[in-house]
Motif scaffolding. Sequence first.
Motif, PDB file in Angstrom:
ATOM      1  N   LYS B 230      72.072 -18.008 -75.013  1.00  0.00           N
ATOM      2  CA  LYS B 230      70.863 -18.447 -74.321  1.00  0.00           C
ATOM      3  C   LYS B 230      70.813 -17.856 -72.918  1.00  0.00           C
ATOM      4  O   LYS B 230      69.856 -18.044 -72.186  1.00  0.00           O
ATOM      5  N   GLY B 231      71.869 -17.161 -72.537  1.00  0.00           N
ATOM      6  CA  GLY B 231      72.001 -16.664 -71.169  1.00  0.00           C
ATOM      7  C   GLY B 231      71.457 -15.265 -70.970  1.00  0.00           C
ATOM      8  O   GLY B 231      70.793 -14.698 -71.845  1.00  0.00           O
ATOM      9  N   PRO B 232      71.784 -14.680 -69.815  1.00  0.00           N
ATOM     10  CA  PRO B 232      71.196 -13.390 -69.425  1.00  0.00           C
ATOM     11  C   PRO B 232      71.596 -12.223 -70.332  1.00  0.00           C
ATOM     12  O   PRO B 232      70.821 -11.264 -70.454  1.00  0.00           O
ATOM     13  N   ALA B 233      72.776 -12.318 -70.972  1.00  0.00           N
ATOM     14  CA  ALA B 233      73.255 -11.169 -71.747  1.00  0.00           C
ATOM     15  C   ALA B 233      72.335 -10.812 -72.911  1.00  0.00           C
ATOM     16  O   ALA B 233      72.337  -9.691 -73.401  1.00  0.00           O
ATOM     17  N   THR B 234      71.552 -11.769 -73.374  1.00  0.00           N
ATOM     18  CA  THR B 234      70.709 -11.497 -74.541  1.00  0.00           C
ATOM     19  C   THR B 234      69.221 -11.649 -74.224  1.00  0.00           C
ATOM     20  O   THR B 234      68.392 -11.582 -75.132  1.00  0.00           O
ATOM     21  N   GLN B 235      68.922 -11.836 -72.952  1.00  0.00           N
ATOM     22  CA  GLN B 235      67.535 -12.135 -72.587  1.00  0.00           C
ATOM     23  C   GLN B 235      66.558 -11.067 -73.086  1.00  0.00           C
ATOM     24  O   GLN B 235      65.489 -11.365 -73.620  1.00  0.00           O
ATOM     25  N   LYS B 236      66.975  -9.809 -72.910  1.00  0.00           N
ATOM     26  CA  LYS B 236      66.126  -8.686 -73.314  1.00  0.00           C
ATOM     27  C   LYS B 236      65.693  -8.802 -74.780  1.00  0.00           C
ATOM     28  O   LYS B 236      64.535  -8.602 -75.122  1.00  0.00           O
ATOM     29  N   TYR B 237      66.669  -9.134 -75.631  1.00  0.00           N
ATOM     30  CA  TYR B 237      66.393  -9.156 -77.075  1.00  0.00           C
ATOM     31  C   TYR B 237      65.525 -10.343 -77.453  1.00  0.00           C
ATOM     32  O   TYR B 237      64.766 -10.305 -78.406  1.00  0.00           O
ATOM     33  N   ARG B 238      65.686 -11.438 -76.690  1.00  0.00           N
ATOM     34  CA  ARG B 238      64.925 -12.648 -77.012  1.00  0.00           C
ATOM     35  C   ARG B 238      63.499 -12.584 -76.492  1.00  0.00           C
ATOM     36  O   ARG B 238      62.633 -13.288 -76.974  1.00  0.00           O
ATOM     37  N   THR B 239      63.266 -11.774 -75.473  1.00  0.00           N
ATOM     38  CA  THR B 239      61.924 -11.761 -74.875  1.00  0.00           C
ATOM     39  C   THR B 239      61.134 -10.530 -75.330  1.00  0.00           C
ATOM     40  O   THR B 239      60.537 -10.547 -76.384  1.00  0.00           O
ATOM     41  N   LEU B 240      61.177  -9.455 -74.554  1.00  0.00           N
ATOM     42  CA  LEU B 240      60.373  -8.284 -74.927  1.00  0.00           C
ATOM     43  C   LEU B 240      61.000  -7.505 -76.083  1.00  0.00           C
ATOM     44  O   LEU B 240      60.327  -6.738 -76.760  1.00  0.00           O
ATOM     45  N   GLY B 241      62.285  -7.695 -76.277  1.00  0.00           N
ATOM     46  CA  GLY B 241      62.960  -6.903 -77.299  1.00  0.00           C
ATOM     47  C   GLY B 241      63.320  -5.529 -76.764  1.00  0.00           C
ATOM     48  O   GLY B 241      63.022  -5.182 -75.619  1.00  0.00           O
ATOM     49  N   THR B 242      63.946  -4.704 -77.622  1.00  0.00           N
ATOM     50  CA  THR B 242      64.405  -3.386 -77.170  1.00  0.00           C
ATOM     51  C   THR B 242      63.266  -2.493 -76.649  1.00  0.00           C
ATOM     52  O   THR B 242      63.539  -1.625 -75.819  1.00  0.00           O
ATOM     53  N   PRO B 243      62.003  -2.667 -77.085  1.00  0.00           N
ATOM     54  CA  PRO B 243      60.936  -1.818 -76.515  1.00  0.00           C
ATOM     55  C   PRO B 243      60.795  -1.956 -75.001  1.00  0.00           C
ATOM     56  O   PRO B 243      60.080  -1.170 -74.366  1.00  0.00           O
ATOM     57  N   LEU B 244      61.478  -2.939 -74.430  1.00  0.00           N
ATOM     58  CA  LEU B 244      61.536  -3.031 -72.967  1.00  0.00           C
ATOM     59  C   LEU B 244      62.008  -1.698 -72.365  1.00  0.00           C
ATOM     60  O   LEU B 244      61.646  -1.342 -71.248  1.00  0.00           O
ATOM     61  N   ASN B 245      62.823  -0.962 -73.127  1.00  0.00           N
ATOM     62  CA  ASN B 245      63.382   0.308 -72.637  1.00  0.00           C
ATOM     63  C   ASN B 245      62.319   1.338 -72.243  1.00  0.00           C
ATOM     64  O   ASN B 245      62.587   2.203 -71.419  1.00  0.00           O
ATOM     65  N   VAL B 246      61.151   1.271 -72.875  1.00  0.00           N
ATOM     66  CA  VAL B 246      60.166   2.340 -72.668  1.00  0.00           C
ATOM     67  C   VAL B 246      59.898   2.560 -71.183  1.00  0.00           C
ATOM     68  O   VAL B 246      60.038   3.672 -70.661  1.00  0.00           O
ATOM     69  N   LEU B 247      59.543   1.487 -70.482  1.00  0.00           N
ATOM     70  CA  LEU B 247      59.187   1.651 -69.062  1.00  0.00           C
ATOM     71  C   LEU B 247      60.414   1.916 -68.195  1.00  0.00           C
ATOM     72  O   LEU B 247      60.341   2.650 -67.211  1.00  0.00           O
ATOM     73  N   VAL B 248      61.545   1.316 -68.592  1.00  0.00           N
ATOM     74  CA  VAL B 248      62.791   1.564 -67.844  1.00  0.00           C
ATOM     75  C   VAL B 248      63.135   3.052 -67.913  1.00  0.00           C
ATOM     76  O   VAL B 248      63.413   3.703 -66.903  1.00  0.00           O
ATOM     77  N   HIS B 249      63.107   3.594 -69.120  1.00  0.00           N
ATOM     78  CA  HIS B 249      63.467   5.008 -69.303  1.00  0.00           C
ATOM     79  C   HIS B 249      62.430   5.938 -68.670  1.00  0.00           C
ATOM     80  O   HIS B 249      62.766   6.983 -68.130  1.00  0.00           O
ATOM     81  N   ASN B 250      61.183   5.512 -68.754  1.00  0.00           N
ATOM     82  CA  ASN B 250      60.130   6.352 -68.188  1.00  0.00           C
ATOM     83  C   ASN B 250      60.274   6.449 -66.673  1.00  0.00           C
ATOM     84  O   ASN B 250      60.116   7.518 -66.082  1.00  0.00           O
ATOM     85  N   LYS B 251      60.623   5.325 -66.079  1.00  0.00           N
ATOM     86  CA  LYS B 251      60.713   5.272 -64.622  1.00  0.00           C
ATOM     87  C   LYS B 251      61.780   6.227 -64.091  1.00  0.00           C
ATOM     88  O   LYS B 251      61.586   6.887 -63.067  1.00  0.00           O
ATOM     89  N   ILE B 252      62.915   6.291 -64.796  1.00  0.00           N
ATOM     90  CA  ILE B 252      63.973   7.189 -64.307  1.00  0.00           C
ATOM     91  C   ILE B 252      63.955   8.522 -65.063  1.00  0.00           C
ATOM     92  O   ILE B 252      64.908   9.293 -64.993  1.00  0.00           O
ATOM     93  N   ALA B 253      62.856   8.762 -65.769  1.00  0.00           N
ATOM     94  CA  ALA B 253      62.654  10.035 -66.473  1.00  0.00           C
ATOM     95  C   ALA B 253      63.837  10.401 -67.376  1.00  0.00           C
ATOM     96  O   ALA B 253      64.460  11.445 -67.227  1.00  0.00           O
ATOM     97  N   CYS B 254      64.146   9.485 -68.307  1.00  0.00           N
ATOM     98  CA  CYS B 254      65.130   9.821 -69.348  1.00  0.00           C
ATOM     99  C   CYS B 254      64.526   9.473 -70.709  1.00  0.00           C
ATOM    100  O   CYS B 254      65.228   9.091 -71.627  1.00  0.00           O
ATOM    101  N   LEU B 255      63.199   9.565 -70.789  1.00  0.00           N
ATOM    102  CA  LEU B 255      62.465   9.225 -72.009  1.00  0.00           C
ATOM    103  C   LEU B 255      62.017  10.537 -72.672  1.00  0.00           C
ATOM    104  O   LEU B 255      61.000  11.122 -72.271  1.00  0.00           O
ATOM    105  N   PRO B 256      62.775  11.017 -73.652  1.00  0.00           N
ATOM    106  CA  PRO B 256      62.386  12.298 -74.251  1.00  0.00           C
ATOM    107  C   PRO B 256      60.949  12.222 -74.785  1.00  0.00           C
ATOM    108  O   PRO B 256      60.607  11.309 -75.525  1.00  0.00           O
TER     109      PRO B 256
END
Lengths: 168, 630
Positions: B230-256
């Motif tokens: 229920k804690g922070p380690a799994t928050q990503k998966y419980r909320t937005l899910g792995t697609p959260l990565n899209v904007l993270v990767h885009n921001k630091i330009a590692c989104l092929p």
Amino acid sequence: MVKIHERKFVAADPEKCVGCQVCEYICSMTKEGVFNPLKSRIRVVRINQLINLAVTCRLCEDAPCVAACPRKALTQSEENGVILVDEDKCDGCGWCIEACDYGAIMLHPDTKKVFVCDLCQELGEPQCVKWCPEEALDLVTADTLAQKARITAVKKLFQEALKTTPVT
Amino acid sequence: MHGYAGRVLHVDLTTGKTHVEPLNVEYAKKYIGGIGLGMRLLLDYSKPGVDPFSPENPLILTTGPISGTVWPTGGNGHAFVSKSPQSFGVGESKSHGSFGTELKRAGYDAVIFTGKSEKPVYLWIDDDTVQLRDAKHLMGKSPSETEDMIREELGDYYIRVAAIGPAGEKLVRLACIINDKTRAAGRTGMGAVMGSKKLKAIAVRGTHDVTVAKPDEFLEFVKEFHERMKGPATQKYRTLGTPLNVLVHNKIACLPTRNYNNASFEAAEKVSGEYLNEHYVAKIIGCSSCAMRCEHMCVVPEGPYKGAMSRVEYEPLWAMAPYCGIDRLDAVIKGMELCNHYGIDAIGAGVIVAFAMDCYENGILTKEDLDGVEARFGNHEALIQLIEKMGKREGIGDLLAEGVKVAAEKIGKGAEKFAQHIKGVEVTGYDLRTLKTAALGFAVSFRGADHNRHGAYGFDVTWGKEGNPKRFIAEKGRGKMVKDREDLYTVIDSLIICKFSRGTYYNGFEDIAKLYRLVTGFEVTAEDMRRSGERINNVARLFNVREGLSRKDDTLPYKVMHHPVPDEGPSKGAYVSQEELDLLLDDYYEARGWTKDGIPTIEKLKELEMDDLIHIVENKLKKAGKPREE
């Protein structure tokens, strides 16, 4: 006999249930010391991925399972409405299973007698409710269910209203 | 035994005969289960150099010691292992849901399929009763339809099914095996191997109990992990899910993006996890025994793809959206639904479409070659059409179904430069030019291009978010970082637990060893578990060495090494040079105790108590002119 308004049973909130079966595993471990959903008194149904719900005994008034038993093996607790199985009398004929609208009374794979949710009376509270990681399970009466549904409906309405009415 | 069922089912598809043998307990202790046990058994049951589609290539299905218990995220896993028709090295893929738990209750730690059936069949495992049944009527059906039809036919709603779709039947090289309708053992073409055996599906009903060695302490530990989840380690998966990565990767330009032509996507917002959740997520559901639940079920509510439904994760979303330059998620959900229908690895499928688009835009494939498909980057209709064609092996789809490596070789005209793969397996959603720890992890991954063998991108992305340039630097020390992660990841995949829960193991191998002790009763330490992880990486490497793979195959796709990031921003100009790759490989092999050619040494194998497998490397080490140890 406990009044129907006071009779408490385990119900799953369809909005919250994710079909994880933790309740099944915990039930079988609590009652039988093993992990085996076939020995669980609560069962999860998943239909087309989107519909998930755990189902168990509703402690019906004038329970049809009790009425259906030709051997008088089933009785309903005066105190709390739980269905009691006399294993010496039950021969596993299945009339009660057919009578139950919810599939909540089942034939045990080992004993070949029927078994059903007893609210974990010896432990003070249903273990599935205690363990449900989604807090989807609750010990409710028909009245509290109605209350919950009512509040949820009003909240939803209110949310919709908030969305469409600009807050100034 | 506790945790383990103690039995292995052997199915000879040529003769139709089945028999049960006891589980080799020494293997269980040394290789745990899942992919570890599967790869060790693969070495025993396969001969070197056979074609992946040959009857002599076994397909191995395993559960782990945790499968069948209530362990959060771990009670439900299973794995497939075989020689991969994509990499020609070891192939393995896991899946979760409720199939693995059922197989354990039926009483099996592994099922070994050998030979090849004359007619299409499916295997029906009803506890101890095992039969091969006619599957003629199931041919051409999707895994989901197959599941429904088998349940109907056998009259039991709770039967669990893992099946291939039309793509597996037609030996599409990246075909997957799907269970519970949307859960795929996706990578490395295990579905194609299954198809080559004319095995359409595996149906299981298990009624036996699963027990653990120390139930009370085990339940206490489960409770603790429920809290951790229920804690922070799994928050990503419980909320937005792995697609959260899209904007993270885009921001630091590692989104092929657009087949590695860019490292960021101008329309990232429209294909982000945030957008997905707001517009398409209909329900989040969980696997059997999971206390996290992550499966974001998405439904398209309107428009040309109305009604399309799929589970959506970052990787396939990335492959079909930024990587194909496509800015609409309704088409992506439709694309994934089609991949589930045909039974194709959705990551690979997106990468192949992007490859075709790149070839088209560069004049290597014409509209005529593509059966009239206007394969421009950004054309969502082309995505849908090409996936359909691939699934059916129709027209150009027949070529694309070979995967980018083989397809590029067949096309010629320099198409190889557009084929983004490692060891024949299509790349995943991390721009390796800009993440150099990840680049090493991908290069050495024993199953080809993959983020899930090491998770080394984690270091780089964290640095990227902090603005730390270390992610662009190749330096000594990265080898050990990758190795340590790999050793953890093989244990995760052998137990089998879900990688989404990896962050909840606050005490790393200590927690893992405790879990294994409580379940099996085997007295193991954290160091024992770490060594098992290392051993499993070595057994995988041994298989690949036996099949002729070596340092030359631990490489990176052409564009990663020759096409610097053109985008303005933090990643501009980044790429991996041969010199950098060599430095990283040398550092990694040294950390592993392998030779400069990437071959495990006799010393290392002895240290890991793998004496029984030394014969695999003896000749290779002699040929390489290395003095024999001892």
